[in-house]
Write a protein that holds these residues in place. Structure first.
Motif, mmCIF file in Angstrom:
data_model
loop_
_atom_site.group_PDB
_atom_site.id
_atom_site.type_symbol
_atom_site.label_atom_id
_atom_site.label_comp_id
_atom_site.label_asym_id
_atom_site.label_seq_id
_atom_site.Cartn_x
_atom_site.Cartn_y
_atom_site.Cartn_z
ATOM 1 N N ILE A 1 15.512 -23.181 14.209
ATOM 2 C CA ILE A 1 16.377 -23.077 13.026
ATOM 3 C C ILE A 1 16.311 -21.533 12.312
ATOM 4 O O ILE A 1 17.129 -21.088 12.099
ATOM 5 C CB ILE A 1 16.726 -24.106 12.158
ATOM 6 C CG1 ILE A 1 16.848 -25.694 12.801
ATOM 7 C CG2 ILE A 1 17.199 -23.875 10.882
ATOM 8 C CD1 ILE A 1 16.915 -26.680 11.806
ATOM 9 N N ILE B 1 17.572 -19.018 14.525
ATOM 10 C CA ILE B 1 19.140 -18.791 14.710
ATOM 11 C C ILE B 1 19.715 -18.449 13.486
ATOM 12 O O ILE B 1 20.555 -17.397 13.350
ATOM 13 C CB ILE B 1 19.656 -20.415 14.783
ATOM 14 C CG1 ILE B 1 19.226 -20.807 16.257
ATOM 15 C CG2 ILE B 1 21.177 -20.269 14.672
ATOM 16 C CD1 ILE B 1 19.721 -22.288 16.439
ATOM 17 N N LEU B 2 19.027 -18.739 12.225
ATOM 18 C CA LEU B 2 19.447 -18.255 10.651
ATOM 19 C C LEU B 2 19.059 -16.841 10.773
ATOM 20 O O LEU B 2 19.740 -16.089 9.812
ATOM 21 C CB LEU B 2 18.620 -18.929 9.815
ATOM 22 C CG LEU B 2 19.244 -20.404 9.730
ATOM 23 C CD1 LEU B 2 18.401 -21.004 8.591
ATOM 24 C CD2 LEU B 2 20.738 -20.657 9.338
ATOM 25 N N ARG C 1 12.479 -16.099 5.615
ATOM 26 C CA ARG C 1 12.348 -17.038 7.065
ATOM 27 C C ARG C 1 10.962 -16.646 7.405
ATOM 28 O O ARG C 1 10.162 -17.502 7.933
ATOM 29 C CB ARG C 1 13.307 -16.434 7.863
ATOM 30 C CG ARG C 1 14.658 -17.108 7.508
ATOM 31 C CD ARG C 1 15.968 -16.663 8.601
ATOM 32 N NE ARG C 1 16.091 -15.301 8.386
ATOM 33 C CZ ARG C 1 17.179 -14.900 7.381
ATOM 34 N NH1 ARG C 1 17.789 -15.917 6.723
ATOM 35 N NH2 ARG C 1 17.434 -13.761 7.234
ATOM 36 N N SER D 1 11.341 -27.452 16.144
ATOM 37 C CA SER D 1 12.737 -27.466 15.694
ATOM 38 C C SER D 1 13.169 -26.614 14.635
ATOM 39 O O SER D 1 13.881 -25.905 14.487
ATOM 40 C CB SER D 1 13.371 -28.870 15.603
ATOM 41 O OG SER D 1 13.262 -29.601 16.663
ATOM 42 N N VAL D 2 12.253 -26.577 13.410
ATOM 43 C CA VAL D 2 12.323 -25.878 12.225
ATOM 44 C C VAL D 2 12.119 -24.394 12.730
ATOM 45 O O VAL D 2 13.305 -23.418 12.257
ATOM 46 C CB VAL D 2 11.115 -26.346 11.323
ATOM 47 C CG1 VAL D 2 11.226 -25.184 10.067
ATOM 48 C CG2 VAL D 2 11.490 -27.724 10.973
ATOM 49 N N CYS E 1 14.330 -23.848 23.009
ATOM 50 C CA CYS E 1 15.671 -24.618 23.370
ATOM 51 C C CYS E 1 15.381 -25.559 24.478
ATOM 52 O O CYS E 1 15.606 -26.942 24.123
ATOM 53 C CB CYS E 1 16.668 -23.723 23.574
ATOM 54 S SG CYS E 1 17.479 -23.056 22.287
#
Length: 324
Positions: A238, A241-242, A293, A234-235, A259
């Motif tokens: 993220i 997406i970021l 990131r 999940s991280v 996903c």
């Protein structure tokens, strides 16, 4: 693309040692091969290779598509060559690992240290110890992505589910990543997540209604859970997406796979195998992140590997994940 530098030459003996250690994990840990999850099944299947391949050939359509006939042909080849089943499994593992390291070194921009960590990460390493059929199919998928042009690549991909059925889900996700320009990207991701969750719930209910003995116990395994793997991926999602729209467009297949996992695994745990089948590709995509990131991704990958390696080092045991 990464160019192997002189100062990285010393990684080659280490990589070869890692390949040998994983291939001969039974010797390294002084255990019998039948203690490794599913290993005795693979050895028995090689011993019965001719019968299994004959049964697969005689299966009716469409059941033959889900009987993994091409991997049974691999069993059959070792059987007719009269190679000891334990040695045959080790030959398969050695080839799989060698091809994986070769592709990652030659076809990515990742340095050897991080390539080693990718292979040692839990969802990748398991493919070279217990879920060997899936690992074999994953190596074939990785090879088609890196070595072949588009037209040949797509044709070859169609045969991969005949080695492991998980690619009957992986391939549709791969081809769905091509229609990205027809939708708003973020709405597309949201709809995909909702569809994946619904699909997993429907599959679970369908199996429950059919009462198939093969899937007995899956209903209990599929109660909602929130484990380390779900948090980790999940991280990663993220972070993807970021990174922004351009990154998502260029890595949409990888993003859709995560996903699918995040949306489905809490409802139907067996779908974790889908992420496991492509986890090496997802981790490679993480090195395309930039700035903080990318640094955070590297830190998470390092911790993810330590999550597996430290208990093994302390207990000198592969643990319940890979041992019967």
């Amino acid at each position: 693309m990464y160019t192997f530098k002189k100062q990285h030459i010393y990684y080659l003996p280490l990589i070869f040692l890692i390949i040998l250690c994983i291939t001969n994990i039974d010797i390294v840990f002084s255990i019998n091969t039948d203690q490794i999850t599913d290993r005795s099944n693979y050895q028995n299947n090689i011993t019965d290779g001719e019968m299994l391949f004959t049964d697969a050939k005689e299966s009716q359509f469409p059941f033959i598509l889900f009987s993994e006939p091409l991997f049974k042909f691999v069993y059959y080849l070792f059987n007719i060559l009269q190679i000891d089943s334990q040695i045959a499994v080790k030959i398969i593992l050695f080839v799989m690992l060698s091809v994986t390291f070769y592709l990652l070194i030659k076809k990515t921009s990742i340095t050897p240290f991080w390539i080693i960590l990718i292979v040692l990460s839990p969802t990748v390493l398991v493919n070279y110890i217990m879920t060997i059929r899936q690992g074999f199919a994953t190596v074939l998928f990785l090879s088609t992505l890196f070595l072949f042009s588009s037209r040949i690549k797509y044709i070859l991909m169609l045969f991969i589910p005949l080695f492991h059925f998980s690619f009957f889900i992986v391939l549709p996700i791969y081809f769905l990543s091509f229609i990205k320009k027809k939708f708003n990207l973020y709405i597309y991701l949201l709809l995909f997540i909702l569809s994946s969750a619904l699909f997993s719930i429907l599959i679970l209910k369908l199996l429950s209604l059919l009462n198939l003995s093969y899937f007995e116990g899956y209903e209990d395994e599929s109660k909602f859970n929130f484990g380390f793997g779900l948090i980790f991926w999940s991280v990663i999602l993220i972070l993807f997406i970021l990174e922004g729209k351009d990154f998502l467009l260029n890595n949409l297949f990888e993003t859709l796979c995560i996903c699918f996992y995040v949306a489905s695994v809490s409802f139907f745990n067996p779908f974790s195998r889908i992420l496991q089948a492509v986890s090496i590709i997802l981790l490679v995509a993480g090195f395309r992140l930039s700035g903080r990131r990318k640094q955070l991704f590297k830190s998470l990958l390092f911790l993810y590997v330590m999550y597996l390696i430290i208990p093994i080092m302390i207990n000198y045991n592969l643990g319940t994940m890979m041992l019967n």
